[in-house]
Design a protein around this motif. Sequence first.
Motif, short mmCIF file in Angstrom:
data_model
loop_
_atom_site.label_atom_id
_atom_site.label_comp_id
_atom_site.label_asym_id
_atom_site.label_seq_id
_atom_site.Cartn_x
_atom_site.Cartn_y
_atom_site.Cartn_z
N GLY A 99 0.81 -1.21 0.00
CA GLY A 99 0.00 0.00 0.00
C GLY A 99 0.85 1.25 0.00
O GLY A 99 0.54 2.23 -0.70
N ALA A 100 1.94 1.25 0.77
CA ALA A 100 2.83 2.40 0.82
C ALA A 100 3.47 2.66 -0.54
O ALA A 100 3.59 3.81 -0.98
CB ALA A 100 3.92 2.18 1.87
N TYR A 101 3.86 1.58 -1.23
CA TYR A 101 4.47 1.74 -2.54
C TYR A 101 3.47 2.31 -3.55
O TYR A 101 3.82 3.16 -4.38
CB TYR A 101 5.01 0.39 -3.05
N LEU A 102 2.21 1.86 -3.48
CA LEU A 102 1.19 2.39 -4.39
C LEU A 102 0.94 3.88 -4.13
O LEU A 102 0.84 4.68 -5.06
CB LEU A 102 -0.11 1.60 -4.22
N VAL A 103 0.84 4.24 -2.87
CA VAL A 103 0.65 5.65 -2.53
C VAL A 103 1.83 6.48 -3.04
O VAL A 103 1.67 7.59 -3.56
CB VAL A 103 0.48 5.82 -1.01
N SER A 104 3.04 5.93 -2.92
CA SER A 104 4.24 6.62 -3.38
C SER A 104 4.19 6.93 -4.87
O SER A 104 4.61 8.00 -5.32
CB SER A 104 5.47 5.77 -3.06
N VAL A 105 3.65 5.99 -5.66
CA VAL A 105 3.53 6.20 -7.10
C VAL A 105 2.60 7.39 -7.39
O VAL A 105 2.94 8.29 -8.16
CB VAL A 105 3.01 4.94 -7.80
N MET A 156 -1.90 9.07 6.27
CA MET A 156 -1.69 8.80 4.85
C MET A 156 -2.99 8.79 4.06
O MET A 156 -2.97 8.79 2.82
CB MET A 156 -0.94 7.49 4.67
N THR A 157 -4.12 8.77 4.73
CA THR A 157 -5.41 8.95 4.05
C THR A 157 -5.75 10.43 3.94
O THR A 157 -6.21 10.90 2.89
CB THR A 157 -6.53 8.21 4.81
N VAL A 199 6.08 11.84 5.70
CA VAL A 199 6.65 11.43 6.99
C VAL A 199 6.30 9.98 7.32
O VAL A 199 7.18 9.15 7.59
CB VAL A 199 6.22 12.39 8.11
N PRO A 200 5.02 9.59 7.31
CA PRO A 200 4.71 8.18 7.58
C PRO A 200 5.11 7.25 6.44
O PRO A 200 5.45 6.08 6.68
CB PRO A 200 3.20 8.16 7.79
N LEU A 201 5.11 7.72 5.20
CA LEU A 201 5.41 6.86 4.05
C LEU A 201 6.79 6.23 4.17
O LEU A 201 6.96 5.01 3.99
CB LEU A 201 5.29 7.65 2.75
N GLN A 202 7.80 7.04 4.46
CA GLN A 202 9.15 6.52 4.55
C GLN A 202 9.28 5.50 5.67
O GLN A 202 10.02 4.52 5.56
CB GLN A 202 10.15 7.67 4.78
N PRO A 223 -8.11 6.12 -0.52
CA PRO A 223 -8.66 4.83 -0.10
C PRO A 223 -7.64 3.70 -0.12
O PRO A 223 -7.76 2.74 0.65
CB PRO A 223 -9.79 4.58 -1.11
N VAL A 224 -6.64 3.80 -1.01
CA VAL A 224 -5.56 2.80 -0.99
C VAL A 224 -4.90 2.79 0.37
O VAL A 224 -4.67 1.73 0.98
CB VAL A 224 -4.53 3.10 -2.10
N ALA A 225 -4.58 3.98 0.88
CA ALA A 225 -3.96 4.08 2.20
C ALA A 225 -4.89 3.60 3.30
O ALA A 225 -4.48 2.88 4.22
CB ALA A 225 -3.54 5.53 2.46
N TRP A 226 -6.16 3.96 3.21
CA TRP A 226 -7.10 3.61 4.27
C TRP A 226 -7.28 2.10 4.40
O TRP A 226 -7.32 1.56 5.51
CB TRP A 226 -8.45 4.28 4.02
#
Length: 492
Positions: free
Chosen positions: A282-288, A347-348, A390-393, A469-472
Amino acid sequence: MSAPPRPDVTTDVTAPTEVAPRSRWLILMVVALAQLTVVLDATIVNIALPAAQTDLGMTDGQRGAVVTVYALAFGALLLLGGRIADYWGRKRSFIVGMAGFAIASGLGGVATSGTMLLLARGFQGAFAALLAPAALAVLSVTFPSGRDRVRAFAVYGTIGGGGAAVGLVLGGVLTEYLSWHWCLLVNVPIAAVAILAAIPLLRESRADGDTHYDIPGAVLVTVGLASLVYGFSRAESGWGSWDTITFLAVGVLLIAAFVRVEAKVSHPLLPLRVLTNRVRGGAYLVSVFVGAALLGALLYLTFHFQIVLGMTPLQAGLASLPMTAAIVVTAPLVSRLLGTVGPRVLMTAGPLVAAAGLLWLSQISVGGSYAAEVLPGQLLLGVGLALVFVPLQNVALLGIEPRDSGVASAAVTATQQIGGSIGTAVFTAIYASVVASSIATSGPSLKALVDGYSSVFIAGAVGLIIAAPVAWFLIKVDRSTFTVDEGAVHLG
């Protein structure tokens, strides 16, 4: 079998606990300097390109290739660079990557022809692909858990989010008051300081046990990523062209073959456990999504500043700073909230706040003011990006086995690189289509350009809204992970 560790080399198991608390924060400064160098390089060179093209007599194709060559080398070699850092040693990889990046920057800074500049940019990208994952891996093993890890990654994320805008300012200053050459040469003294500090501060760490390289996987993913990045770069001139379709198709097929190989080999370049965990995935998808939106916002906002509002490169860079200021102010607050509300909420909310900023920017007009139409959107965008970065990393590297720190770090950077490539292609296609339609309706005008910029901001906002929603649904981590200094990591 690998040789036993030398006396001055610590294994992954012991390295983090042997670093003194004060030294850890000095290490963070060194890693942050390296990250700033890599992030600055993208936008600072973009500002210098028009002057470099005139000085070196480059064609428009060569000018575009200056950006593409760097992206190709960087994006294609990231995973291999991450695994080299794991096996060869993160300190060694950091120093070699930093030194190589400085030498390549110096070569580009004294370039006397377009070909020389292109070669320098290719070498920059190659060494950045070794440096970036090594730096993030050093940070990951130096701050293994707890509050200090959150603070360290808050600094790292702040630089990742705001460094691009700083590059616009620095590029404008150097180009306007010195020359375009210094937009590359400035990396040399920065690298020298980082290397001199890294030699006594960093302790060597590397993956323990058997460290055979996955050659088939390395070839497949390197060529596959290069094909994808190049295909997306060609899509700027049309999605239906044969080279765009061919390179994108080949890239997808090679990446699919890479995944198949990684599932079977005994020593995979990228262990699938890094990607298949729901939280990290999920984190990688949000990063994209965030990488694509950030690129679109900065690139087309800069165009609006210079072409529509008539700003100089330096003024355009300064006008971009409020977003960076918002990130810098918000990031420490987010790091405190991480242990209270957890990464899922942050992240949401982050993509939604950033999307609101882009939607505000989409209301720009030819005669509108910077203070009313741009500044509020920039501040919202900066706050939203801080809530994400901040939370993504932290989340993207949470629960990673120490021996995989380098390649997992490379995967984080690779998602941002691929996101940026996708964003460039998609946004450019949308921009070109809207501008052409506007010109066909009312003729050439600044309004046609503004219509194109607005459409890009709306498209970026849509991508960010999808990321929420990906993050949630995927980012589920026990918030206590970010408040305790020891203990198990709980991934959803």
